[in-house]
Structures are given as structure tokens and as C-alpha cells.
Write a protein that holds these residues in place. Structure first.
Motif, PDB file in Angstrom:
ATOM      1  N   UNK A 380      11.273 -13.266  24.517  1.00  0.00           N
ATOM      2  CA  UNK A 380      12.253 -12.173  24.604  1.00  0.00           C
ATOM      3  C   UNK A 380      12.002 -11.310  25.834  1.00  0.00           C
ATOM      4  N   UNK A 381      13.059 -10.600  26.242  1.00  0.00           N
ATOM      5  CA  UNK A 381      12.905  -9.575  27.295  1.00  0.00           C
ATOM      6  C   UNK A 381      12.700  -8.226  26.598  1.00  0.00           C
ATOM      7  N   UNK A 382      11.883  -7.385  27.198  1.00  0.00           N
ATOM      8  CA  UNK A 382      11.525  -6.092  26.582  1.00  0.00           C
ATOM      9  C   UNK A 382      11.785  -4.972  27.572  1.00  0.00           C
ATOM     10  N   UNK A 383      12.305  -3.852  27.067  1.00  0.00           N
ATOM     11  CA  UNK A 383      12.348  -2.635  27.905  1.00  0.00           C
ATOM     12  C   UNK A 383      11.896  -1.466  27.039  1.00  0.00           C
ATOM     13  N   UNK A 384      11.171  -0.545  27.659  1.00  0.00           N
ATOM     14  CA  UNK A 384      10.768   0.676  26.936  1.00  0.00           C
ATOM     15  C   UNK A 384      11.125   1.874  27.810  1.00  0.00           C
ATOM     16  N   UNK A 385      11.969   2.754  27.312  1.00  0.00           N
ATOM     17  CA  UNK A 385      12.372   3.938  28.078  1.00  0.00           C
ATOM     18  C   UNK A 385      11.817   5.190  27.419  1.00  0.00           C
ATOM     19  N   UNK A 386      10.994   5.947  28.119  1.00  0.00           N
ATOM     20  CA  UNK A 386      10.508   7.194  27.512  1.00  0.00           C
ATOM     21  C   UNK A 386      11.650   8.196  27.374  1.00  0.00           C
ATOM     22  N   UNK A 387      11.650   8.957  26.292  1.00  0.00           N
ATOM     23  CA  UNK A 387      12.746   9.909  26.086  1.00  0.00           C
ATOM     24  C   UNK A 387      12.699  11.070  27.071  1.00  0.00           C
ATOM     25  N   UNK A 388      11.526  11.298  27.677  1.00  0.00           N
ATOM     26  CA  UNK A 388      11.420  12.500  28.524  1.00  0.00           C
ATOM     27  C   UNK A 388      12.329  12.417  29.753  1.00  0.00           C
ATOM     28  N   UNK A 389      12.872  11.222  30.048  1.00  0.00           N
ATOM     29  CA  UNK A 389      13.809  11.122  31.175  1.00  0.00           C
ATOM     30  C   UNK A 389      15.254  11.324  30.711  1.00  0.00           C
ATOM     31  N   UNK A 390      15.459  11.468  29.412  1.00  0.00           N
ATOM     32  CA  UNK A 390      16.809  11.628  28.869  1.00  0.00           C
ATOM     33  C   UNK A 390      17.232  13.100  28.980  1.00  0.00           C
ATOM     34  N   UNK A 391      18.451  13.331  29.506  1.00  0.00           N
ATOM     35  CA  UNK A 391      18.902  14.714  29.762  1.00  0.00           C
ATOM     36  C   UNK A 391      18.946  15.537  28.467  1.00  0.00           C
ATOM     37  N   UNK A 392      19.456  14.943  27.401  1.00  0.00           N
ATOM     38  CA  UNK A 392      19.568  15.694  26.141  1.00  0.00           C
ATOM     39  C   UNK A 392      18.196  16.066  25.607  1.00  0.00           C
ATOM     40  N   UNK A 393      17.241  15.141  25.762  1.00  0.00           N
ATOM     41  CA  UNK A 393      15.878  15.410  25.305  1.00  0.00           C
ATOM     42  C   UNK A 393      15.295  16.590  26.080  1.00  0.00           C
ATOM     43  N   UNK A 394      15.559  16.603  27.408  1.00  0.00           N
ATOM     44  CA  UNK A 394      15.044  17.722  28.224  1.00  0.00           C
ATOM     45  C   UNK A 394      15.651  19.037  27.766  1.00  0.00           C
ATOM     46  N   UNK A 395      16.970  19.031  27.518  1.00  0.00           N
ATOM     47  CA  UNK A 395      17.658  20.268  27.095  1.00  0.00           C
ATOM     48  C   UNK A 395      17.082  20.802  25.797  1.00  0.00           C
ATOM     49  N   UNK A 396      16.663  19.868  24.934  1.00  0.00           N
ATOM     50  CA  UNK A 396      16.160  20.266  23.613  1.00  0.00           C
ATOM     51  C   UNK A 396      14.644  20.381  23.573  1.00  0.00           C
ATOM     52  N   UNK A 397      14.013  20.271  24.751  1.00  0.00           N
ATOM     53  CA  UNK A 397      12.544  20.375  24.811  1.00  0.00           C
ATOM     54  C   UNK A 397      11.855  19.302  23.952  1.00  0.00           C
ATOM     55  N   UNK A 398      12.377  18.085  24.012  1.00  0.00           N
ATOM     56  CA  UNK A 398      11.730  16.978  23.294  1.00  0.00           C
ATOM     57  C   UNK A 398      10.938  16.176  24.314  1.00  0.00           C
ATOM     58  N   UNK A 399       9.644  16.123  24.131  1.00  0.00           N
ATOM     59  CA  UNK A 399       8.813  15.481  25.155  1.00  0.00           C
ATOM     60  C   UNK A 399       8.215  14.162  24.708  1.00  0.00           C
ATOM     61  N   UNK A 400       8.215  13.952  23.393  1.00  0.00           N
ATOM     62  CA  UNK A 400       7.584  12.720  22.904  1.00  0.00           C
ATOM     63  C   UNK A 400       8.654  11.692  22.547  1.00  0.00           C
ATOM     64  N   UNK A 401       8.265  10.444  22.560  1.00  0.00           N
ATOM     65  CA  UNK A 401       9.148   9.408  22.034  1.00  0.00           C
ATOM     66  C   UNK A 401       9.698   8.469  23.087  1.00  0.00           C
ATOM     67  N   UNK A 402      10.320   7.402  22.598  1.00  0.00           N
ATOM     68  CA  UNK A 402      10.876   6.383  23.499  1.00  0.00           C
ATOM     69  C   UNK A 402      11.904   5.531  22.758  1.00  0.00           C
ATOM     70  N   UNK A 403      12.609   4.748  23.546  1.00  0.00           N
ATOM     71  CA  UNK A 403      13.497   3.717  22.997  1.00  0.00           C
ATOM     72  C   UNK A 403      13.009   2.391  23.540  1.00  0.00           C
TER      73      UNK A 403
END
Ligand SMILES: Cc1cc2nc3c(=O)[nH]c(=O)nc-3n(C[C@H](O)[C@H](O)[C@H](O)COP(=O)(O)OP(=O)(O)OC[C@H]3O[C@@H](n4cnc5c(N)ncnc54)[C@H](O)[C@@H]3O)c2cc1C
Length: 472
Positions: A380-403
Motif C-alpha cells: 500500500x501507499x501511505x501518507x501521514x499529515x500532521x494536523x498542525x499544518x491545517x488552517x482550522x486546527x491553527x485557528x482552534x489552537x489544536x497542536x496534536x494529531x494527524x491524518x
């Protein structure tokens, strides 16, 4: 011809099955549910619903922690915790849900009998099964004409004989809501989903928590990166994690508990919460009398349409040991009824089951695991995106997590994913739909996500996974 259906157990496996069967014409199916402890089962009355209600309260406190960074002068320590109200709300909500389900079953013509059911051997010369029901007062009746029996009796907390719960200091998760005050120092024994959820919830309430993990990480069966995020989050909140430690005994001291590990290490606290998994409620069911040999761990072996080894007897939910989730129990129960009533049925597909660990952040998974990809069992192909680069996460001060998203090497079909985010339990659905419906990363990437949104990270992950051959 009426099919006479008797269901033992009124949890999600039992009541969802009853709802499916009762929706048919009364000339097709007549349904009785026998339950010993209350409609809704352990899921509604003592496990899933109470724990998630508790977590809804404790999670609010975590949300408040972000308030200062978002411009509010709120101090978390000023927020007084009303434990009695939290507990009362939990019990009330569970009881109300049980009443709602009871009313729904009754309105659909399901007969409800309070009592413990057990199988009696089929009447000589007849294919029909007999079920004996013993009420709390000891009186009993026998249903003699069951064409179909569904065993949906669930499971109970596993008890270590040398750590017997007393309901005061040594506790199962079902006894927590009777505590008068918060533990000063809670030792959570067991680092599976239940242990982690309660450890997280109590730290959110400011309780000192020590976690005893038998392996070298928390959540040994979950995604390793997700477990890492939770370990970091626990460390930030001062949780002490004792790894590679198996509790041998827990005993009361003058003012608390002493947990002794098999290697001699000890830890002292005010309370111990035992989360060592569950054992199936399959004793005293008369299984052998009808020819069912319980499998390893006393679980009832079933196939993907919930059949046991005996014709006309099905089993669903935690008593089967297939996957201890309310959603899976309910689906197994429904599938049993479709099959028993001769309807089109899709066998259970475990790979499409989405599951969540309700922590802060939540961990939600569906489909294949990264472990299976890393060890080469799945290409399989895999991608992991940290949430800290997501604009909504930044607006809400969410620093942890990923997709994380996994897709087939050649076709780009989505085969799994992991979301670690405050509402991962909600965000996992588009990935679950993609896995269930065999949607490609190309299709997922073409879907317009809201901007700004955390779900935008899912479509963004899909875009990054597109290989040139997906576009051919
Ligand atoms: C703390 C905790 C939190 C959880 N949270 C979640 C979650 O968030 N999401 C999720 O999907 N799953 C969750 N689960 C798992 C979920 O609760 C179970 O998978 C679910 O309860 C299984 O449903 P069931 O119908 O098989 O059994 P149960 O819900 O256990 O119901 C079985 C019923 O049968 C009765 N019974 C037993 N023996 C007999 C008998 N002989 N005759 C008649 N009745 C009998 C029992 O008393 C009970 O009422 C959680 C589990 C725990 C422990």
C-alpha cells in the motif's frame, strides 16, 4: 409461516436483532427478548454509554484549557467539579436510554421477559429449541417453540483473583460512578482502550494517574504513531507510565492500595482501576446441552453470518469474541436475523469497522493497519499529515494529531486510515465510507471539503497519495 425467535440478552446485539426481526410482518416473525439485567445491556447501562457520558464531562475541562489561548480569561482550576452531578447525569442518561429502547421494542410488538435464559436440549423429534427463563424471584418458565435462538449475552469485566474489586478502592469500570469523591491518585491497571480512556478522563479532572502497561507502549493493538501522541499527551499532564509491568496483586493499605507487579516492583495509590479486559457471559447457558462446545476463552464460535455450530442457534456480540464493539455487536445481531429470516445478507467485514479511542485527542481507525503494510503483508501507499499544518486546527489552537491514509499500490483504492484529532470519531466517517465502498484516492481528492476544516486534511492526504497511474 411464523418464525419464532428468542433472543438471550438485550444489549446492542440483542435489541438491534430484535428491531430487525420485529420490523417484518407479525405473520413472518414473532420475537421475544430475554434479559437478566436491563434492556440496553451492559453497553447502555454500565460500559459504553456511561463511559462516554463521563468523558463528555471530563472533555469539557480539556476544552476549557484552550480558552486562555483563544482570548478568554478562564482559569481551569477555578472550574469546580461537581462529581455527584456528573455521576447522577451518567446514571440518568443510561437509564433513560434503556427506557427508550424498551419502549421502541414494545411498540414494535417484541415480547420482553426479565430473567436469565438458558438453552435446554431441543425437544425429542422436533427441530425447535427450548429456552428456560429464570426470574429474579427464582420462578421459571420454558419457551418450547423457538425456531431461532440468538445468544447475545455479552461479557463481564475480567477479575484477577488476587485483586478482587471491593467497590471502594479496588474498582472495575462499572463501580466508578458510585465513588463519593475523586481519587487522589488513581492507578489504572491495563493499557488497552478502556484503561486509556479512563486514565485520560481522570487526568482531565486533575487526578494524579499512574498507568500500568504490560507492554512497552500504551494501546499495543492500535496505530503506533497514534499511541505515541497519546503517550506525549499523558506525559504533558504528568501521568506516570510504568511499562512492561504485569500486576500480580492489588491489596488495600490503611489509606489506599498497593499494586505489586510480577517482577516485584510496587506502586501505591489511593485507588486502583482494573481494566484487564472482559470474559464472555457464556457459563450457565446450557451450551453443551444443545451441542455447542465453547471455543478458546469460552467464547462462542460463529461464522460471518453469526451462525454457531448448531442449526437455528446464532450468536452475536461480545459473547462471540469477534470484536468487542457495540457497533459490531449490533451488526452481528442484524446479520443473524437477515440470515435466519432468509433475506439477502452481507457477511460481516471486519476490515470496514471504524473504531475510536475516546481520549484527548481521540484516535479513530478503519481498515488495514500500518503494521500490516510495514511487515509486507499488504502492499500500500501511505501518507501521514500532521494536523498542525491545517488552517482550522491553527485557528482552534489544536497542536496534536494527524491524518493517515492508506491506499492500494496500483489501483489507489482507499484501504484504511487513522485520524488523531479532538473529534476523530466524527472525522473517520469519510475514510470508512471510502474503505466500505472501495473509493479511490482520486475520487476522495475530487471531493470538495469545507475550507477551513479538519476534514480538509483527509482530502489533502488523498491528493498527496495520488500517483500518476491513478489518473490514467
Ligand atoms: C468501558 C467500556 C466502554 C466501551 N465503549 C464503547 C464505545 O464507545 N463504542 C463501542 O462501540 N463499544 C464500546 N464498548 C464495547 C461495548 O460496550 C460492547 O461491545 C457491547 O456492550 C456488546 O454488546 P452485547 O449486546 O454483545 O452485550 P451487552 O451490552 O453486554 O449486553 C448483554 C446483555 O445480556 C444480558 N445477559 C447475560 N447473560 C444472560 C442470560 N443468560 N440471559 C439473559 N440475559 C443475559 C446481560 O446482563 C446484558 O444485559 C465499551 C466497553 C467497555 C467495557
Amino acid at each position: 409461516m411464523v418464525t419464532r425467535i428468542v433472543i438471550l440478552g438485550g444489549g446492542p446485539a440483542g435489541y438491534e436483532a430484535a428491531l430487525v426481526a420485529a420490523a417484518r410482518d407479525p405473520a413472518v416473525a414473532r420475537v421475544t427478548v430475554v434479559d437478566s439485567d436491563g434492556v440496553g445491556g451492559a453497553a447502555v447501562l454500565c460500559d459504553c454509554v456511561p463511559s462516554k457520558t463521563f468523558i463528555a464531562s471530563t472533555g469539557l475541562r480539556s476544552e476549557l484549557r484552550r480558552a486562555t489561548r483563544l482570548g478568554f480569561d478562564i482559569h481551569i482550576d477555578d472550574a469546580k467539579i461537581c462529581l455527584a452531578e456528573i455521576h447522577q447525569r451518567i446514571k440518568m442518561l443510561a437509564a433513560e436510554q434503556s427506557v427508550d429502547i424498551t419502549a421502541q421494542l414494545r411498540s414494535m410488538g417484541v415480547e420482553l421477559i426479565a430473567g436469565r435464559g438458558e438453552l435446554v436440549d431441543a425437544a425429542p423429534g422436533l427441530a425447535r429449541h427450548r429456552v428456560k427463563v429464570t426470574a429474579r424471584d427464582g420462578s421459571s418458565t420454558t419457551i418450547r417453540d423457538a425456531d431461532v435462538v440468538l445468544i447475545a449475552t455479552g461479557a463481564s469485566p475480567r477479575i484477577l483473583p488476587s485483586a478482587h474489586p471491593d467497590g471502594e478502592r479496588i474498582l472495575t469500570w462499572r463501580q466508578l460512578y458510585d465513588l463519593d469523591s475523586l481519587p487522589e491518585h488513581l492507578i489504572v491497571v491495563g493499557c488497552g482502550v478502556t484503561g486509556i480512556e479512563f486514565a485520560n478522563a481522570y487526568t482531565e479532572l486533575g487526578v494524579t494517574v499512574t498507568l500500568v502497561a504490560s507492554r512497552d507502549r500504551v494501546l499495543p493493538h492500535e496505530d503506533e504513531d497514534a499511541a505515541q501522541v497519546l503517550e506525549e499527551s499523558f506525559a504533558q499532564r504528568g501521568v506516570k507510565l510504568i511499562k512492561k509491568a504485569r500486576a500480580q496483586s492489588v491489596r488495600r493499605t490503611d489509606d489506599g492500595v498497593l499494586v505489586t507487579m510480577t517482577d516485584g516492583r510496587t506502586v501505591e495509590g489511593s485507588h486502583a482501576l482494573m481494566t484487564l479486559g472482559s470474559v464472555p457471559n457464556t457459563g450457565r447457558l446450557g451450551l453443551q446441552r444443545v451441542g455447542i462446545e465453547p471455543g478458546p476463552g469460552n467464547y462462542i464460535a460463529v461464522d460471518r453470518v453469526s451462525r454457531t455450530s448448531v442449526a437455528g442457534i446464532y450468536a452475536a456480540g461480545d459473547c462471540t469474541g469477534v470484536l468487542p464493539l457495540a457497533s459490531v455487536a449490533a451488526m452481528q445481531g442484524r446479520i443473524a436475523m437477515y440470515h435466519a429470516l432468509g433475506e439477502a445478507v452481507n457477511p460481516l467485514r471486519l476490515r470496514t469497522v471504524a473504531a475510536t479511542v475516546f481520549t484527548h485527542p481521540e484516535v479513530a481507525t478503519v481498515g488495514v493497519s500500518q503494521t500490516a503494510i510495514d511487515d509486507g503483508s499488504i502492499q500500500a501507499r501511505i501518507i501521514m499529515l500532521p494536523l498542525k499544518t491545517n488552517a482550522r486546527a491553527k485557528m482552534s489552537e489544536l497542536h496534536q494529531g494527524f491524518v493517515k491514509l492508506f491506499c492500494r499500490q496500483d489501483s489507489g483504492v482507499v484501504i484504511g486510515g487513522v485520524v488523531v484529532a479532538p473529534i476523530a470519531s466524527e472525522l473517520i466517517l469519510p475514510i470508512a465510507i471510502a474503505v466500505q465502498s472501495r473509493i479511490t484516492v482520486d475520487d476522495l481528492a475530487q471531493t470538495l471539503a469545507i475550507y477551513p476544516s479538519l476534514s480538509g486534511s483527509i482530502t489533502e492526504a488523498a491528493r498527496r497519495l495520488i500517483a500518476r497511474d491513478d489518473l490514467n
